[in-house]
Design a protein around this motif. Structure first.
Motif, PDB file in Angstrom:
ATOM      1  N   ILE A 146       4.288   7.180   5.272  1.00 22.56           N
ATOM      2  CA  ILE A 146       5.259   8.151   6.089  1.00 22.56           C
ATOM      3  C   ILE A 146       5.881   7.501   6.410  1.00 22.56           C
ATOM      4  O   ILE A 146       6.421   7.495   7.965  1.00 22.56           O
ATOM      5  CB  ILE A 146       3.211   8.603   7.019  1.00 22.56           C
ATOM      6  N   ASP A 147       5.194   6.163   6.941  1.00 21.82           N
ATOM      7  CA  ASP A 147       6.520   5.567   7.524  1.00 21.82           C
ATOM      8  C   ASP A 147       8.549   5.001   7.095  1.00 21.82           C
ATOM      9  O   ASP A 147       8.797   4.702   7.190  1.00 21.82           O
ATOM     10  CB  ASP A 147       6.686   4.042   7.599  1.00 21.82           C
ATOM     11  N   HIS A 148       7.863   5.649   5.486  1.00 22.14           N
ATOM     12  CA  HIS A 148       9.761   5.672   4.908  1.00 22.14           C
ATOM     13  C   HIS A 148      10.470   6.832   5.671  1.00 22.14           C
ATOM     14  O   HIS A 148      10.218   7.879   5.857  1.00 22.14           O
ATOM     15  CB  HIS A 148       9.661   5.858   3.284  1.00 22.14           C
ATOM     16  N   PHE A 149      11.795   6.819   5.725  1.00 21.17           N
ATOM     17  CA  PHE A 149      12.010   7.678   5.719  1.00 21.17           C
ATOM     18  C   PHE A 149      12.930   9.004   4.929  1.00 21.17           C
ATOM     19  O   PHE A 149      12.934   8.880   3.694  1.00 21.17           O
ATOM     20  CB  PHE A 149      13.644   7.224   6.817  1.00 21.17           C
ATOM     21  N   THR A 165       5.955  -0.007  -0.991  1.00 19.49           N
ATOM     22  CA  THR A 165       4.405   0.308   0.241  1.00 19.49           C
ATOM     23  C   THR A 165       3.777  -0.832   0.323  1.00 19.49           C
ATOM     24  O   THR A 165       3.123  -1.505  -1.082  1.00 19.49           O
ATOM     25  CB  THR A 165       4.228   1.936   0.680  1.00 19.49           C
ATOM     26  N   ASP A 166       2.898  -1.066   1.750  1.00 15.70           N
ATOM     27  CA  ASP A 166       2.232  -2.133   1.425  1.00 15.70           C
ATOM     28  C   ASP A 166       1.132  -1.532   0.544  1.00 15.70           C
ATOM     29  O   ASP A 166       0.182  -2.452   0.371  1.00 15.70           O
ATOM     30  CB  ASP A 166       1.599  -2.273   2.539  1.00 15.70           C
ATOM     31  N   ASP A 167       0.780  -0.137   1.199  1.00 12.29           N
ATOM     32  CA  ASP A 167      -0.580   0.189   0.608  1.00 12.29           C
ATOM     33  C   ASP A 167      -0.664   0.908  -0.920  1.00 12.29           C
ATOM     34  O   ASP A 167      -1.306   1.333  -1.569  1.00 12.29           O
ATOM     35  CB  ASP A 167      -1.250   1.375   1.570  1.00 12.29           C
ATOM     36  N   GLY A 168       0.599   0.661  -1.252  1.00 13.53           N
ATOM     37  CA  GLY A 168       0.905   1.365  -2.659  1.00 13.53           C
ATOM     38  C   GLY A 168       1.184   3.437  -2.548  1.00 13.53           C
ATOM     39  O   GLY A 168       1.273   3.781  -4.077  1.00 13.53           O
ATOM     40  N   SER A 169       0.819   3.155  -1.818  1.00 18.25           N
ATOM     41  CA  SER A 169       0.755   4.963  -1.267  1.00 18.25           C
ATOM     42  C   SER A 169       2.434   5.557  -1.729  1.00 18.25           C
ATOM     43  O   SER A 169       3.051   7.022  -1.927  1.00 18.25           O
ATOM     44  CB  SER A 169       0.935   5.809  -0.222  1.00 18.25           C
ATOM     45  N   PHE A 170       3.626   4.804  -2.330  1.00 18.73           N
ATOM     46  CA  PHE A 170       4.767   5.492  -2.652  1.00 18.73           C
ATOM     47  C   PHE A 170       5.567   4.224  -3.180  1.00 18.73           C
ATOM     48  O   PHE A 170       5.392   3.778  -2.948  1.00 18.73           O
ATOM     49  CB  PHE A 170       5.407   5.797  -1.275  1.00 18.73           C
ATOM     50  N   GLY A 171       5.759   4.233  -4.291  1.00 22.02           N
ATOM     51  CA  GLY A 171       6.993   3.488  -4.952  1.00 22.02           C
ATOM     52  C   GLY A 171       5.938   2.570  -4.729  1.00 22.02           C
ATOM     53  O   GLY A 171       4.828   2.093  -5.191  1.00 22.02           O
ATOM     54  N   HIS A 172       6.927   1.305  -5.668  1.00 21.40           N
ATOM     55  CA  HIS A 172       5.568   0.218  -5.582  1.00 21.40           C
ATOM     56  C   HIS A 172       5.051  -0.265  -4.913  1.00 21.40           C
ATOM     57  O   HIS A 172       5.379  -0.821  -3.473  1.00 21.40           O
ATOM     58  CB  HIS A 172       7.273  -1.643  -6.311  1.00 21.40           C
TER      59      HIS A 172
END
Length: 257
Positions: A146-149, A165-172
Motif C-alpha cells: 500500500i506504500d507503493h505508488f 517491500t519489507d514484508d514481501g506483499s509486493f515484488g521482492h
C-alpha cells in the motif's frame, strides 16, 4: 543556473496512495532547463500560520507546456495543506534550485534506487536521460504494497522497473539492497539513489565497496533553498556544506558517511 519566482496554477492534485500526492502545475512563463535532482520551494497558501516555503523534488518538467510536477508526502501541516488545494488555485514557486544528477553515458549500465517520495528524482532521471541504456534497472522500495505508488507503470517505457517491500506483499521481499540486482552489483557502471537516509547509506556502502560511481539525492530539511538559514548542513570532505545549494545531489565519496 538562474533561480526564478513565478506564479503557477494547479492543473492536477491526485493521490498516489494514502499519504502521497502528485501535483501538476503550469506557469505562463517559459521554463528554463530543469535537470533531475533539482527541487522547487513551494508557497503554502490558505494557511496564515505557515510562513516558510516547503521544498519538493521535481518529478517531471515539460518545457513545451510549461508544467512542473511534484510529489508531496504528507508529513505536517504544510504538506497536508498542499494536498487539499483544488485545481485552479494559484501558488508561487521558486525554481529550479540545487544541483542535479550527472547524466549517464549511453554505454553505461545503470541501477537507480528509490524509496518513498525519493522516487521522484529517480523516475524523472530515467525519463529525462535520453541516453539511458536500455538494460538499466530501477528498483523502488517500500514497507508494504500500500506504500507503493499507483500510476507509474508508464515509466517502464524508459527503463525496467522492479519493486521490493519489507514484508514481501509486493515484488521482492526485503529491503531494496536485498533485491537480486545487488547480487550482481558488479555488472553496473553507475548507481543513483534517493529515499530514506538508512537506505541511501546502505546503497552507498555497497557502491563504495564495489568501486562503483554513485550519487545520492539528500532530503535534509531545506527551509530557504538559498543557503541562508543553514538548516540543511551536511558534513562533507570539503567541510560542512548546504544541501540546498551544493546539493541535493552528492557523489558518495564527497560525503562523510
Amino acid at each position: 543556473m538562474d533561480k526564478r519566482v513565478n506564479s503557477f496554477i494547479i492543473l492536477e492534485n491526485k493521490p498516489l496512495n494514502s499519504t502521497n500526492y502528485c501535483i501538476k502545475l503550469q506557469t505562463d512563463f517559459p521554463l528554463p532547463e530543469i535537470v533531475p535532482g533539482q527541487f522547487t520551494n513551494v508557497e503554502i497558501p490558505a494557511n496564515k500560520e505557515i510562513f516558510l516555503r516547503r521544498p519538493f523534488s521535481i518529478f517531471d518538467a515539460d518545457n513545451e507546456n510549461n508544467t512542473i510536477t511534484i510529489l508531496v508526502k504528507i508529513l505536517g501541516r504544510g504538506s497536508k495543506t498542499l494536498t487539499e488545494i483544488s485545481p485552479g488555485t494559484r501558488i508561487s514557486m521558486v525554481y529550479p534550485l540545487g544541483k542535479g544528477f550527472t547524466l549517464p553515458a549511453r554505454d553505461e549500465k545503470i541501477l537507480a534506487v528509490g524509496g518513498g517520495s525519493g522516487l521522484a528524482p529517480v523516475l524523472y532521471l530515467i525519463k529525462y536521460a535520453e541516453t539511458m541504456p536500455e538494460n538499466s534497472l530501477v528498483v523502488l522500495g517500500a514497507r508494504t504494497h500500500i506504500d507503493h505508488f499507483s500510476g507509474i507503470d508508464s515509466y517502464q517505457e524508459y527503463a525496467r522497473i522492479d519493486y521490493a517491500t519489507d514484508d514481501g506483499s509486493f515484488g521482492h521481499k526485503g529491503f531494496v539492497t536485498q533485491h537480486p540486482a545487488f547480487e550482481q552489483i558488479s555488472e553496473f557502471d553507475r548507481i543513483y539513489a534517493c529515499g530514506p537516509l538508512p537506505m541511501m547509506k546502505a546503497v552507498a556502502k555497497i557502491a563504495r565497496d564495489n568501486n562503483i560511481d554513485c550519487e545520492v539525492s539528500l532530503e535534509n530539511l531545506m527551509a530557504c533553498g538559498f543557503g541562508v538559514c543553514l538548516c540543511c548542513i551536511e558534513p562533507t570532505v570539503k567541510g560542512n556544506q548546504c544541501v540546498c545549494t551544493e546539493g541535493p545531489v552528492f557523489k558518495i565519496n564527497d560525503l562523510k558517511w
